[in-house]
Design an enzyme around this catalytic site. Structure first.
Site, PDB file in Angstrom:
ATOM      1  N   ASP A 185      34.763 -75.571 -10.996  1.00 54.12           N
ATOM      2  CA  ASP A 185      34.446 -76.697 -11.884  1.00 54.12           C
ATOM      3  C   ASP A 185      33.085 -77.294 -11.517  1.00 54.12           C
ATOM      4  OD1 ASP A 185      36.990 -76.422 -13.112  1.00 54.12           O
ATOM      5  OD2 ASP A 185      37.883 -77.507 -11.433  1.00 54.12           O
ATOM      6  N   HIS A 212      42.598 -79.468 -11.674  1.00 57.14           N
ATOM      7  CA  HIS A 212      41.958 -78.253 -12.194  1.00 57.14           C
ATOM      8  C   HIS A 212      42.692 -77.736 -13.425  1.00 57.14           C
ATOM      9  CE1 HIS A 212      39.684 -74.598 -12.396  1.00 57.14           C
ATOM     10  NE2 HIS A 212      40.809 -73.889 -12.365  1.00 57.14           N
TER      11      HIS A 212
HETATM   12  N1  LIG Z   1      41.177 -72.071  -9.152  1.00 63.52           N
HETATM   13  C1  LIG Z   1      40.385 -71.582 -10.075  1.00 63.52           C
HETATM   14  O1  LIG Z   1      39.329 -72.167 -10.376  1.00 63.52           O
HETATM   15  C2  LIG Z   1      40.700 -70.301 -10.752  1.00 63.52           C
HETATM   16  C3  LIG Z   1      41.940 -69.720 -10.616  1.00 63.52           C
HETATM   17  N2  LIG Z   1      42.238 -68.526 -11.216  1.00 63.52           N
HETATM   18  C4  LIG Z   1      43.571 -67.982 -11.002  1.00 63.52           C
HETATM   19  O2  LIG Z   1      43.538 -66.960 -10.014  1.00 63.52           O
HETATM   20  C5  LIG Z   1      44.666 -66.089 -10.184  1.00 63.52           C
HETATM   21  C6  LIG Z   1      44.251 -64.629 -10.084  1.00 63.52           C
HETATM   22  O3  LIG Z   1      43.402 -64.288 -11.151  1.00 63.52           O
HETATM   23  P1  LIG Z   1      42.834 -62.773 -11.308  1.00 63.52           P
HETATM   24  O4  LIG Z   1      42.324 -62.275 -10.011  1.00 63.52           O
HETATM   25  O5  LIG Z   1      41.965 -62.755 -12.482  1.00 63.52           O
HETATM   26  O6  LIG Z   1      44.204 -61.996 -11.636  1.00 63.52           O
HETATM   27  P2  LIG Z   1      44.510 -60.436 -11.452  1.00 63.52           P
HETATM   28  O7  LIG Z   1      45.760 -60.159 -12.176  1.00 63.52           O
HETATM   29  O8  LIG Z   1      43.308 -59.627 -11.762  1.00 63.52           O
HETATM   30  O9  LIG Z   1      44.752 -60.307  -9.885  1.00 63.52           O
HETATM   31  C7  LIG Z   1      45.830 -60.909  -9.249  1.00 63.52           C
HETATM   32  C8  LIG Z   1      46.246 -60.062  -8.082  1.00 63.52           C
HETATM   33  O10 LIG Z   1      47.338 -60.706  -7.433  1.00 63.52           O
HETATM   34  C9  LIG Z   1      48.183 -59.693  -6.973  1.00 63.52           C
HETATM   35  N3  LIG Z   1      49.511 -60.211  -6.656  1.00 63.52           N
HETATM   36  C10 LIG Z   1      50.547 -60.504  -7.477  1.00 63.52           C
HETATM   37  N4  LIG Z   1      51.602 -60.908  -6.759  1.00 63.52           N
HETATM   38  C11 LIG Z   1      51.220 -60.891  -5.466  1.00 63.52           C
HETATM   39  C12 LIG Z   1      51.869 -61.203  -4.252  1.00 63.52           C
HETATM   40  N5  LIG Z   1      53.124 -61.625  -4.200  1.00 63.52           N
HETATM   41  N6  LIG Z   1      51.159 -61.061  -3.105  1.00 63.52           N
HETATM   42  C13 LIG Z   1      49.884 -60.644  -3.120  1.00 63.52           C
HETATM   43  N7  LIG Z   1      49.228 -60.327  -4.240  1.00 63.52           N
HETATM   44  C14 LIG Z   1      49.898 -60.444  -5.398  1.00 63.52           C
HETATM   45  C15 LIG Z   1      48.186 -58.656  -8.087  1.00 63.52           C
HETATM   46  O11 LIG Z   1      48.652 -57.393  -7.622  1.00 63.52           O
HETATM   47  C16 LIG Z   1      46.717 -58.646  -8.480  1.00 63.52           C
HETATM   48  O12 LIG Z   1      45.989 -57.672  -7.760  1.00 63.52           O
HETATM   49  C17 LIG Z   1      45.277 -66.481 -11.531  1.00 63.52           C
HETATM   50  O13 LIG Z   1      46.397 -67.287 -11.304  1.00 63.52           O
HETATM   51  C18 LIG Z   1      44.179 -67.289 -12.196  1.00 63.52           C
HETATM   52  O14 LIG Z   1      44.660 -68.195 -13.142  1.00 63.52           O
HETATM   53  C19 LIG Z   1      41.300 -67.860 -11.943  1.00 63.52           C
HETATM   54  C20 LIG Z   1      40.035 -68.379 -12.105  1.00 63.52           C
HETATM   55  C21 LIG Z   1      39.655 -69.658 -11.573  1.00 63.52           C
HETATM   56  O1  LIG Z   2      40.920 -70.835 -17.025  1.00 66.32           O
HETATM   57  C1  LIG Z   2      41.641 -70.140 -16.306  1.00 66.32           C
HETATM   58  O2  LIG Z   2      42.781 -69.777 -16.595  1.00 66.32           O
HETATM   59  C2  LIG Z   2      41.112 -69.735 -14.968  1.00 66.32           C
HETATM   60  C3  LIG Z   2      40.541 -70.920 -14.312  1.00 66.32           C
HETATM   61  O3  LIG Z   2      41.234 -71.710 -13.707  1.00 66.32           O
HETATM   62  C4  LIG Z   2      39.130 -71.214 -14.584  1.00 66.32           C
HETATM   63  O4  LIG Z   2      38.386 -70.334 -15.015  1.00 66.32           O
HETATM   64  O5  LIG Z   2      38.743 -72.362 -14.329  1.00 66.32           O
END
Ligand SMILES: NC(=O)C1=CN([C@@H]2O[C@H](COP(=O)(O)OP(=O)(O)OC[C@H]3O[C@@H](n4cnc5c(N)ncnc54)[C@H](O)[C@@H]3O)[C@@H](O)[C@H]2O)C=CC1
Ligand SMILES: O=C([O-])CC(=O)C(=O)O
Length: 349
Positions: A185, A212
């Site tokens: 953010d 967030h």
């Molecule tokens: N805080 C923030 O600003 C942001 C948060 N996110 C969040 O981050 C998370 C991941 O996003 P992506 O990497 O794009 O998803 P993705 O689906 O590409 O990767 C997630 C990974 O987590 C793994 N996974 C699932 N269960 C698991 C477990 N029990 N133990 C270990 N690994 C496990 C999967 O195998 C996969 O490799 C989502 O919840 C998303 O909403 C995404 C962008 C920004």
């Molecule tokens: O928007 C989403 O789902 C992933 C996230 O938290 C971000 O990009 O800020």
């Protein structure tokens, strides 16, 4: 004459390349005097996990990098391990290797869980991600209770309270060591503000407070530096764009997930700040969603000072504009409900 010029140009260029390379190497050598620091990434084979693993491999403060996922980590670890920087890389896969991945860890970064698709809110991820975060938090409590935990998995407004409850139950909770990563953010607010304020983006600072998700993301453009005196309608548009930044990416990716590259960058910046704090670097300040008394809510994102034990000080909000005061008031009910939902879930069964 011409060939003499091009020879000297070639030699200047090649010596620049060599000296750049030396710089990288020197960074590597110099860092070997810095403390042994193990960083674990949970969800390391995912869209965020892979580029985050790369960026942590490039961080000279890391000496051991543990990459864990339910599948795919041996390949990611083998790939990243060939990069000639300080850290030793190990890949761990499956629940039976989770303990090894976590043992001795100083910083655990959690991007494990499902991302959004168009039309979904972050809260729509709760049903799947809450359980993932709960079980990973239980493992952290067991194998590395002193680690700083950087929670990326959404909905952050609920996953952080879930982790806190799990740690409390295990008797390991230290409020200074649990962080919801809201750095993306801040990264967005800085980028968007720099564009409108016509300021060099590297010099821009904008605190982002609250939580967030949607309206709970409250950028404080009245405190942005350098000052630009933007008109109210532009501040409103910048605020909305920052709040909807995640959705902008989700829609552009059209079903192929949410922000991964910018999130990996933001996650790497925040983990680096945690490591610097642990190493005793003074005045390391980042925004994060932490246990807080800044408002009546038990968790809130604001600037925090990082130190040898994690959060050293949660900083106050500072003076707010009328528009920001309204934003703060209207985010409280949603943030409160998301926090309570997380706490309730963690205490079921
Ligand atoms: N805080 C923030 O600003 C942001 C948060 N996110 C969040 O981050 C998370 C991941 O996003 P992506 O990497 O794009 O998803 P993705 O689906 O590409 O990767 C997630 C990974 O987590 C793994 N996974 C699932 N269960 C698991 C477990 N029990 N133990 C270990 N690994 C496990 C999967 O195998 C996969 O490799 C989502 O919840 C998303 O909403 C995404 C962008 C920004
Ligand atoms: O928007 C989403 O789902 C992933 C996230 O938290 C971000 O990009 O800020």
């Amino acid at each position: 004459m011409r060939s003499a010029i091009s020879r000297s140009l070639r030699s200047a260029l090649s010596s620049k390349c060599i000296s750049d390379h030396h710089l990288l190497l020197r960074r590597g050598f110099a860092s070997e005097a810095s403390p042994d620091r193990k960083v674990t990434v949970l969800g390391a084979a995912g869209g965020i996990g892979q580029p985050l693993a790369l960026l942590m491999k490039l961080n000279p403060l890391v000496s051991r990098l543990a990459l864990y996922d339910i599948a795919g980590t041996p390949g990611v670890a083998a790939d990243v391990s060939h990069i000639n920087t300080r850290s030793e890389v190990a890949g761990y896969v499956g629940e039976e290797q989770l303990g090894q991945a976590l043992e001795g860890s100083d910083v655990v970064i959690i991007p494990a869980g499902v991302p959004r698709k168009p039309g979904m809110t972050r809260d729509d991820l709760f049903n799947i991600n809450a359980g993932i975060v709960k079980s990973l938090s239980a493992a952290i409590a067991k194998y590395c209770p002193n680690a700083l935990v950087n929670m990326i998995s959404n909905p952050v407004n609920s996953t952080v309270p879930i982790a806190a409850e799990v740690f409390k139950k295990a008797g390991t909770y230290d409020e200074r060591k649990l962080f919801g990563v809201t750095t993306l953010d801040v990264v967005r607010a800085k980028t968007f503000y720099a564009g409108k304020a016509k300021a060099p983006v590297a010099e821009v600072n904008v605190p982002v407070v609250g939580g967030h998700a949607g309206v709970t993301i409250l950028p404080l453009f009245s405190q942005a530096t350098p000052k630009a005196n933007l008109p109210e309608d532009e501040i409103k548009a910048l605020t909305k764009r920052t709040q909807d930044g995640g959705t902008e990416v989700v829609e552009a990716k059209a079903g192929k997930g949410s922000a991964t590259l910018s999130m990996a960058y933001a996650g790497a910046i925040f983990a680096d700040a945690c490591l610097k704090g642990l190493n005793g670097v003074p005045d390391v300040i980042e925004c994060s969603f932490v246990q807080s008394t800044v408002t009546d809510l038990p968790f809130f994102a604001s600037k925090v000072r990082l130190g040898k034990n994690g959060v050293e000080e949660v900083l106050g909000l500072g003076p707010l504009s009328e528009y920001e005061k309204q934003g703060l008031e209207s985010l409280i009910p949603e943030l409160k409900a998301s926090i309570e939902k997380g706490i309730k879930f963690a205490n079921q069964s």
